[in-house]
Scaffold this active site. Structure first.
Site, short mmCIF file in Angstrom:
data_model
loop_
_atom_site.label_atom_id
_atom_site.label_comp_id
_atom_site.label_asym_id
_atom_site.label_seq_id
_atom_site.Cartn_x
_atom_site.Cartn_y
_atom_site.Cartn_z
N ARG A 56 1.02 -1.18 0.31
CA ARG A 56 -0.04 -0.09 0.15
C ARG A 56 1.10 1.80 0.09
O ARG A 56 0.39 2.01 -0.41
CB ARG A 56 -1.35 0.49 1.21
CG ARG A 56 -2.10 1.01 0.93
CD ARG A 56 -2.54 1.17 2.30
NE ARG A 56 -2.43 1.41 3.72
CZ ARG A 56 -2.04 0.85 5.00
NH1 ARG A 56 -2.88 -0.08 5.55
NH2 ARG A 56 -1.16 0.69 5.74
N TYR A 109 -14.59 21.35 -11.84
CA TYR A 109 -15.55 19.99 -12.78
C TYR A 109 -16.32 20.06 -11.61
O TYR A 109 -15.99 20.11 -10.51
CB TYR A 109 -13.91 18.90 -11.89
CG TYR A 109 -14.44 17.51 -12.52
CD1 TYR A 109 -14.54 17.25 -13.79
CD2 TYR A 109 -14.11 16.36 -11.75
CE1 TYR A 109 -15.39 16.25 -14.19
CE2 TYR A 109 -14.18 15.50 -12.07
CZ TYR A 109 -14.83 14.91 -12.91
OH TYR A 109 -15.35 13.79 -13.51
N ASP A 181 -6.22 22.18 -10.43
CA ASP A 181 -6.77 20.94 -11.17
C ASP A 181 -5.99 21.47 -12.12
O ASP A 181 -6.40 22.92 -13.30
CB ASP A 181 -8.65 20.64 -11.14
CG ASP A 181 -8.52 19.80 -12.15
OD1 ASP A 181 -7.71 18.85 -13.02
OD2 ASP A 181 -9.76 19.11 -11.57
N LYS A 206 -7.00 11.05 -18.44
CA LYS A 206 -6.95 11.67 -19.73
C LYS A 206 -5.49 11.63 -19.87
O LYS A 206 -5.75 10.54 -20.93
CB LYS A 206 -7.55 13.52 -19.12
CG LYS A 206 -9.22 13.42 -17.84
CD LYS A 206 -9.93 13.12 -18.15
CE LYS A 206 -11.38 13.11 -17.83
NZ LYS A 206 -11.55 13.97 -16.63
C1 LIG Z 1 -11.71 13.55 -15.47
C2 LIG Z 1 -11.62 15.23 -14.52
C3 LIG Z 1 -11.37 15.16 -13.57
C4 LIG Z 1 -11.62 13.52 -12.81
O1 LIG Z 1 -10.82 12.45 -13.07
P1 LIG Z 1 -11.50 11.26 -12.71
O2 LIG Z 1 -9.94 10.31 -13.21
O3 LIG Z 1 -12.49 10.79 -14.01
O4 LIG Z 1 -12.06 10.83 -11.65
C5 LIG Z 1 -11.49 15.94 -12.32
N1 LIG Z 1 -10.56 17.27 -12.46
C6 LIG Z 1 -11.06 17.29 -14.00
C7 LIG Z 1 -10.85 18.54 -14.77
C8 LIG Z 1 -11.65 16.75 -15.16
O5 LIG Z 1 -11.69 16.89 -16.17
#
Ligand SMILES: *Cc1c(COP(=O)(O)O)cnc(C)c1O
Length: 390
Positions: A56, A109, A181, A206
């Protein structure tokens, strides 16, 4: 200590977190699957001095990716999570305490917003939403109980550009945390920590994974933030699976070349869309028509493949005719993979500090790695169907 890569980013993405000669010469590291790590002696168990003590905490696979991402982010420490959303929520929980308030960008988001309005609220943390274009004006919203400012630039779905250096100057002076973010840009197109942000968050799902085949997140912090991130990692047992971590490493190797293609194809399609009579507005930070273009140009090294456009008002049936039969653009959540996507959206139900007054339907579009001419043909056929259905 801040891990800083001695390489340019493209080279770093290819070489960081790899040591072929430690792995029988194979180019890629093996995937370590494991929970228990054995200690050879009682003395070793008591000293906990070996590099790995429990699955972990870390494995050679997770260390390879965290080291590479920390170097690309210019971070003192990076922590991997099971998803981008977990990276966001764990990062917030690393800093807030009951009785605090936080300043959250209105164009964040949507699931981040939901977390603030539910979980943080029940914990006694108040969220105050602010206009993404506030810049240095954020100073006017800071109260004695303000713990942190959270940013996301460009904004989710509507792509407003935030003046991160101006906000960072304020948070530094006030001695509060600044989180960002940075999923849209990845560490290759924008460096939050170099622009004064304390904690940079990525949905690695992403562009880092890049192939729509795994969920993964990462939180990177500067020297001051690192102990807080380490604490939350230990407390929550944040540990993505071995396979997902490996897919993050594999995606990273081609991140630079993929982003270059997303950049050029995205701009080409954005410019093409701007010429279409059916389109009211194209919202892409790299186009001079975008209100935040100067900020994007000043701070970012390029654009990824995600942007938005709005249509002149059409009946729902015409919008459906446009999106329902596209051959190359899929409809679904997430983005950042090699494939093109399109998604209608309406931000009015999840914004409170800004207003959205576009009269026609809005669509978020992700330009993948396909040939641009094929994508244009697919969209043009969609516009033909739209016009026939109105
Ligand atoms: C998709 C996304 C997230 C969340 O990511 P996941 O891996 O789908 O949980 C967070 N912030 C932004 C800007 C996103 O586009």
């Amino acid at each position: 200590m801040t891990t800083k890569s001695k390489f340019d980013d493209a080279t770093g993405a290819v070489h960081l977190g790899r040591d072929p000669h430690a792995n029988s010469g194979f180019v890629n590291p093996p995937v370590f699957r494991g929970s228990t790590v054995l200690f050879p002696t009682l003395a070793a168990l008591k000293a906990r001095s070996q590099p790995f003590t429990y699955g972990r905490r870390a494995t050679p696979t997770t260390v390879a990716l965290t080291d590479a991402l920390a170097a690309l982010d210019g971070a003192a420490a990076s922590v991997l999570t099971c998803s981008g959303l977990q990276a966001v929520t764990a990062a917030l929980l690393a800093f807030v305490r009951a009785g605090d308030s936080i300043l959250m960008v209105d164009t964040v988001y949507q699931p981040t917003r939901k977390f603030c309005d539910t979980t943080l609220k029940t914990m006694g943390v108040e969220t105050i939403y602010y206009d993404p274009l506030i810049g240095a004006g954020i100073a006017g919203l800071i109260r004695p109980d303000t713990r942190l400012v959270f940013t996301e630039s460009p904004g989710s779905q509507t792509f407003e550009m935030q003046d991160i250096p101006a906000i960072a100057a304020v948070t530094r002076e006030k001695g509060i945390w600044l989180l960002m973010d940075n999923t849209w840009a990845s560490p290759l197109l924008f460096k939050p920590l170099a622009h004064g942000v304390d904690v940079s968050i990525q949905a690695a799902t992403k562009y880092i994974v890049g192939h729509a085949d795994a969920m993964l997140g990462v939180i990177s912090g500067n020297e001051r933030a690192a102990p807080h991130l380490d604490r939350v990692k230990e407390a929550f047992g944040l540990c993505p699976g071995s396979e997902e971590t490996y897919l993050g490493l594999r995606g990273l190797r081609t991140l630079d070349v993929r982003l270059r293609r997303h950049h050029t194809s995205g701009i080409e399609i954005a410019e093409w869309l701007a010429q279409r009579p059916e389109v009211a507005r194209v919202i892409h930070p790299a186009l001079p028509s975008h209100p935040g273009h100067a900020v994007w140009k000043r701070d970012f090294n390029g654009a990824s493949g995600l942007f938005a456009f709005t249509l002149n008002p059409v009946p729902e049936a015409a919008l459906a005719a446009f999106v329902d039969h596209l051959e190359l653009f899929g409809m679904g959540f997430s983005w950042g993979g090699y494939e093109s996507l399109i998604l209608p959206f309406d931000p009015r139900s999840y914004r409170s500090a800004t207003t959205w007054s576009e009269p026609g339907p809005a669509l978020r579009i992700h330009i993948g790695l396909e040939t641009v001419e094929d994508l244009k043909r697919d969209l043009a056929a969609g516009f033909d169907r739209l016009n026939a259905a109105r």
